[in-house]
Design a protein around this motif. Structure first.
Motif, PDB file in Angstrom:
ATOM      1  N   GLY A  15       0.807  -1.214   0.000  1.00  9.12           N
ATOM      2  CA  GLY A  15       0.000   0.000   0.000  1.00  9.12           C
ATOM      3  C   GLY A  15       0.837   1.259   0.000  1.00  9.12           C
ATOM      4  N   ASN A  16       2.145   1.109  -0.252  1.00  6.26           N
ATOM      5  CA  ASN A  16       3.055   2.247  -0.269  1.00  6.26           C
ATOM      6  C   ASN A  16       4.309   1.852  -1.051  1.00  6.26           C
ATOM      7  OD1 ASN A  16       5.602   3.586   1.104  1.00  6.26           O
ATOM      8  ND2 ASN A  16       3.893   5.004   1.365  1.00  6.26           N
ATOM      9  N   ASP A  20       6.792  -1.322  -0.422  1.00  9.79           N
ATOM     10  CA  ASP A  20       6.960  -2.357  -1.450  1.00  9.79           C
ATOM     11  C   ASP A  20       8.435  -2.539  -1.786  1.00  9.79           C
ATOM     12  OD1 ASP A  20       4.296  -3.186  -1.829  1.00  9.79           O
ATOM     13  OD2 ASP A  20       3.920  -1.595  -3.283  1.00  9.79           O
ATOM     14  N   PHE A 153       3.454  -3.424   5.601  1.00 11.53           N
ATOM     15  CA  PHE A 153       2.229  -3.032   4.905  1.00 11.53           C
ATOM     16  C   PHE A 153       1.499  -1.980   5.728  1.00 11.53           C
ATOM     17  CE2 PHE A 153       1.203  -6.763   7.455  1.00 11.53           C
ATOM     18  CZ  PHE A 153       0.069  -6.374   8.155  1.00 11.53           C
ATOM     19  N   ASP A 155      -2.084  -1.207   7.065  1.00 13.23           N
ATOM     20  CA  ASP A 155      -3.302  -1.971   7.305  1.00 13.23           C
ATOM     21  C   ASP A 155      -4.522  -1.123   6.954  1.00 13.23           C
ATOM     22  OD1 ASP A 155      -5.328  -3.597   8.122  1.00 13.23           O
ATOM     23  OD2 ASP A 155      -4.721  -3.675  10.228  1.00 13.23           O
ATOM     24  N   SER A 156      -5.051  -1.373   5.783  1.00 10.99           N
ATOM     25  CA  SER A 156      -6.245  -0.642   5.355  1.00 10.99           C
ATOM     26  C   SER A 156      -7.490  -1.527   5.446  1.00 10.99           C
ATOM     27  CB  SER A 156      -6.060  -0.121   3.926  1.00 10.99           C
ATOM     28  OG  SER A 156      -5.793  -1.201   3.057  1.00 10.99           O
ATOM     29  N   SER A 157      -7.363  -2.644   6.177  1.00 12.61           N
ATOM     30  CA  SER A 157      -8.521  -3.529   6.325  1.00 12.61           C
ATOM     31  C   SER A 157      -9.581  -2.844   7.181  1.00 12.61           C
ATOM     32  CB  SER A 157      -8.103  -4.857   6.955  1.00 12.61           C
ATOM     33  OG  SER A 157      -7.673  -4.662   8.285  1.00 12.61           O
ATOM     34  N   SER A 166      -0.140 -11.144   3.050  1.00 10.63           N
ATOM     35  CA  SER A 166      -1.110 -11.601   2.060  1.00 10.63           C
ATOM     36  C   SER A 166      -1.792 -12.853   2.588  1.00 10.63           C
ATOM     37  CB  SER A 166      -0.391 -11.919   0.746  1.00 10.63           C
ATOM     38  OG  SER A 166      -1.207 -12.657  -0.112  1.00 10.63           O
TER      39      SER A 166
END
Length: 185
Positions: A15-16, A20, A153, A155-157, A166
């Motif tokens: 997400g960035n 990554d 990561f 966390d956009s959940s 993943s």
């Protein structure tokens, strides 16, 4: 010499951009695994895939690859501290600033804030600037790391309870391990 990494969508789950980039090893825990920058071709392909290196540009040099690996180590240090709620080490943050400063001649910044690199060093400057921005203005949910492999990561959940990089890889492995341990008991 090993074959260049085939960059798949599964490599870009953070997400960035900077995270990554930091995730370009097979795993970070319990010890660093295989480096996915298997050579200059793999690094060039990553830069092209992330649109940091325009197609048809000159080949990436070994020197640029070594700078990439050093930048990745700095990002690990910064975001491990961030994730653990610790003060970011000044030397690591200064390293990010140096990378961004030394390579800005290889980077064009548009009036809309978009970044366009002229070569691999410009791509590294873009990654460093992205990491600096994330470190100085982290998202409310913060930067997390996978419980199994250590990949970073955001966390956009919905419930902000994401534990794995993943579900397809580490999440599935964790669930299989939990199932096997329950059936043995």
């Amino acid at each position: 010499m090993s074959a260049p990494t085939a960059w798949l969508d599964e490599h870009f789950i953070a997400g960035n951009l900077a995270l990554d980039f930091a995730n370009t090893v097979y795993r970070r825990r319990p010890e660093p695994g295989l480096d996915l920058f298997t050579g200059t071709d793999a690094f060039a392909t990553w830069l092209t895939r992330t649109r940091l290196l325009p197609g048809g540009e000159p080949a990436v040099t070994e020197s640029a690859l070594e700078h990439a690996r050093a930048l990745r180590a700095l990002i690990w240090t910064v975001f491990d501290a961030h994730r653990d709620g610790q003060t970011i080490p000044a030397t690591a943050f200064a390293g990010l600033l140096d990378t961004a400063r030394c390579s800005t001649a290889d980077l064009a910044i548009g009036s809309d804030g978009s970044l366009a690199s002229r070569n691999a060093y410009g791509g590294l400057a873009a990654v460093a600037l992205n990491a600096i921005t994330l470190a100085l203005d982290p998202p409310p949910q913060g930067v997390r790391a996978c419980d199994r492999c250590g990949w970073f990561f955001i966390d956009s959940s919905r419930g902000r309870r994401r534990r794995w990089c993943s579900m397809k890889t580490c999440g599935n492995q964790a669930k299989v391990a939990r199932y096997r341990s329950a059936t043995r008991a």
